[in-house]
Design a protein around this motif. Structure first.
Motif, mmCIF file in Angstrom:
data_model
loop_
_atom_site.group_PDB
_atom_site.id
_atom_site.type_symbol
_atom_site.label_atom_id
_atom_site.label_comp_id
_atom_site.label_asym_id
_atom_site.label_seq_id
_atom_site.Cartn_x
_atom_site.Cartn_y
_atom_site.Cartn_z
ATOM 1 N N MET A 1 0.827 -1.202 0.000
ATOM 2 C CA MET A 1 0.000 0.000 0.000
ATOM 3 C C MET A 1 0.863 1.255 0.000
ATOM 4 S SD MET A 1 -3.084 -1.054 -0.153
ATOM 5 C CE MET A 1 -3.938 0.442 0.305
ATOM 6 N N LYS A 2 2.044 1.171 0.691
ATOM 7 C CA LYS A 2 2.910 2.337 0.749
ATOM 8 C C LYS A 2 3.457 2.705 -0.628
ATOM 9 C CE LYS A 2 4.383 1.602 5.526
ATOM 10 N NZ LYS A 2 5.544 1.384 6.412
ATOM 11 N N ASN A 3 3.562 1.733 -1.522
ATOM 12 C CA ASN A 3 4.129 1.988 -2.848
ATOM 13 C C ASN A 3 3.100 2.503 -3.842
ATOM 14 O OD1 ASN A 3 6.679 1.144 -2.054
ATOM 15 N ND2 ASN A 3 6.246 -1.004 -2.563
ATOM 16 N N THR A 4 1.822 2.540 -3.435
ATOM 17 C CA THR A 4 0.774 2.951 -4.367
ATOM 18 C C THR A 4 0.986 4.365 -4.899
ATOM 19 O OG1 THR A 4 -0.807 1.468 -3.311
ATOM 20 C CG2 THR A 4 -1.696 3.258 -4.670
ATOM 21 N N PRO A 5 1.285 5.388 -4.078
ATOM 22 C CA PRO A 5 1.526 6.743 -4.618
ATOM 23 C C PRO A 5 2.693 6.777 -5.599
ATOM 24 C CG PRO A 5 1.167 6.826 -2.261
ATOM 25 C CD PRO A 5 1.342 5.386 -2.611
ATOM 26 N N VAL A 6 3.743 5.977 -5.317
ATOM 27 C CA VAL A 6 4.907 5.959 -6.210
ATOM 28 C C VAL A 6 4.522 5.387 -7.565
ATOM 29 C CG1 VAL A 6 7.226 5.033 -6.541
ATOM 30 C CG2 VAL A 6 6.483 5.771 -4.264
ATOM 31 N N VAL A 7 3.774 4.285 -7.526
ATOM 32 C CA VAL A 7 3.335 3.661 -8.777
ATOM 33 C C VAL A 7 2.426 4.609 -9.551
ATOM 34 C CG1 VAL A 7 2.008 1.758 -9.759
ATOM 35 C CG2 VAL A 7 3.560 1.332 -7.835
ATOM 36 N N LYS A 8 1.556 5.315 -8.832
ATOM 37 C CA LYS A 8 0.644 6.244 -9.485
ATOM 38 C C LYS A 8 1.404 7.383 -10.161
ATOM 39 C CE LYS A 8 -3.466 9.046 -8.626
ATOM 40 N NZ LYS A 8 -4.436 9.502 -7.601
ATOM 41 N N LYS A 9 2.410 7.927 -9.457
ATOM 42 C CA LYS A 9 3.206 9.009 -10.037
ATOM 43 C C LYS A 9 4.017 8.519 -11.235
ATOM 44 C CE LYS A 9 3.700 11.794 -5.840
ATOM 45 N NZ LYS A 9 4.665 12.366 -4.857
ATOM 46 N N LEU A 10 4.526 7.296 -11.116
ATOM 47 C CA LEU A 10 5.280 6.729 -12.241
ATOM 48 C C LEU A 10 4.382 6.550 -13.460
ATOM 49 C CD1 LEU A 10 7.928 5.562 -13.274
ATOM 50 C CD2 LEU A 10 7.229 3.334 -12.377
#
Length: 309
Positions: free
Chosen positions: A1-10
């Motif tokens: 879940m913590k990686n969701t913003p990173v994936v979204k920005k990518l």
């Protein structure tokens, strides 16, 4: 879940990059351009093709006939390609060969003056392909340069300006997409030609050593101007050789920026006029300079220079 913003920005960054890339691609190929420059190139290309057609016609039986220097059967065996088409292969009599050569000649003249321009360009292109495919050992860089220019004359609106056809039209031609595609094809083809030509030179030791130009200067059967005084200026020979090599290889990258384009076009004048005047290949030099004119700014292209290379 913590990686969701990173994936979204990518994902957003990737989408943005693809969108900007696609916008640049469509702008490059499909922004309407003024047909004025293409009209000038049509006149010059048609004139050179007319000259070439005169040479072919001067001894059309020797080039294309049943008893030509290269027999049709040997030409087929030399190339062995299914697309190696020529209407001269179907000509069974000297009269038929002569008529086809005359047809090419008339099409070249018609292209030059802009009379039924697109039809003339199609016939001229067919005649050009027929000639080079029927007599491949009699074709050189000049013929290759003409090939670069002819297909864009079919695609683009080459008869919109400075043509007999345009005299009968009361409406001034407007910028159009087909003209842009035609000009881009010439430009991209030039970049490919120069790049691979330069890379091919890298296979020769004399280009790495900076002595390749001296080989042409010292060949008394090849040169038309005596430049053997360069033997006493080896550093100049090295500079000219390596400079020409750098120009050819980097042309594909540095012809596009507005800062370096004038320098590279000016260098093209010196390179091709030098080749033409000193090595007896003036027609080739002129043809390549005409092709380089595709990088000159057309009248209305300045309206969108900020969105094109």
């Amino acid at each position: 879940m913590k990686n969701t913003p990173v994936v979204k920005k990518l994902g957003q960054a990737t989408t943005g990059w693809l969108t900007s890339w696609w916008t640049a691609w469509t702008t490059f190929w499909f922004t309407p351009s003024d047909p004025t420059l293409l009209g000038v190139l049509r006149i010059l290309t048609g004139t050179l093709l007319t000259w070439s057609s005169v040479i072919w016609l001067y001894d059309q039986e020797g080039f294309f006939g049943q008893n030509a220097w290269q027999s049709a059967g040997n030409v087929w065996r030399l190339n062995d390609q299914p697309w190696h088409w020529s209407w001269y292969f179907a000509a069974q009599t000297p009269t038929a060969t002569w008529l086809l050569a005359v047809l090419s000649f008339l099409a070249a003249i018609s292209l030059s003056v802009g009379f039924f321009t697109r039809t003339a360009a199609c016939i001229a292109f067919a005649g050009y392909v027929s000639a080079v495919n029927r007599a491949p050992l009699n074709t050189f860089g000049f013929d290759d340069a003409l090939g670069i220019m002819l297909l864009p004359m079919i695609i683009g609106n080459a008869g919109a300006r400075f043509s007999i056809g345009s005299l009968f039209k009361k409406v001034r031609p407007v910028p159009n997409i087909e003209t842009t595609i035609a000009m881009r094809l010439i430009q991209v083809h030039l970049c490919i030609l120069y790049f691979f030509s330069g890379c091919g030179k890298l296979l020769g030791a004399s280009w790495w050593e900076g002595t390749a130009l001296w080989g042409a200067v010292a060949n008394i059967q090849y040169r038309t101007i005596d430049l053997t005084f360069l033997a006493w200026h080896p550093l100049l020979v090295n500079a000219l050789t390596l400079g020409a090599l750098f120009w050819e290889i980097s042309y594909a990258a540095l012809i596009w920026p507005r800062l370096t384009r004038p320098l590279f076009l000016m260098t093209a004048v010196f390179v091709h006029l030098g080749i033409g005047l000193t090595m007896g290949m003036l027609e080739f030099g002129i043809a390549m300079l005409i092709a380089n004119m595709a990088f000159l700014p057309s009248q209305l292209n300045t309206l969108h220079n900020n969105s094109t290379p």
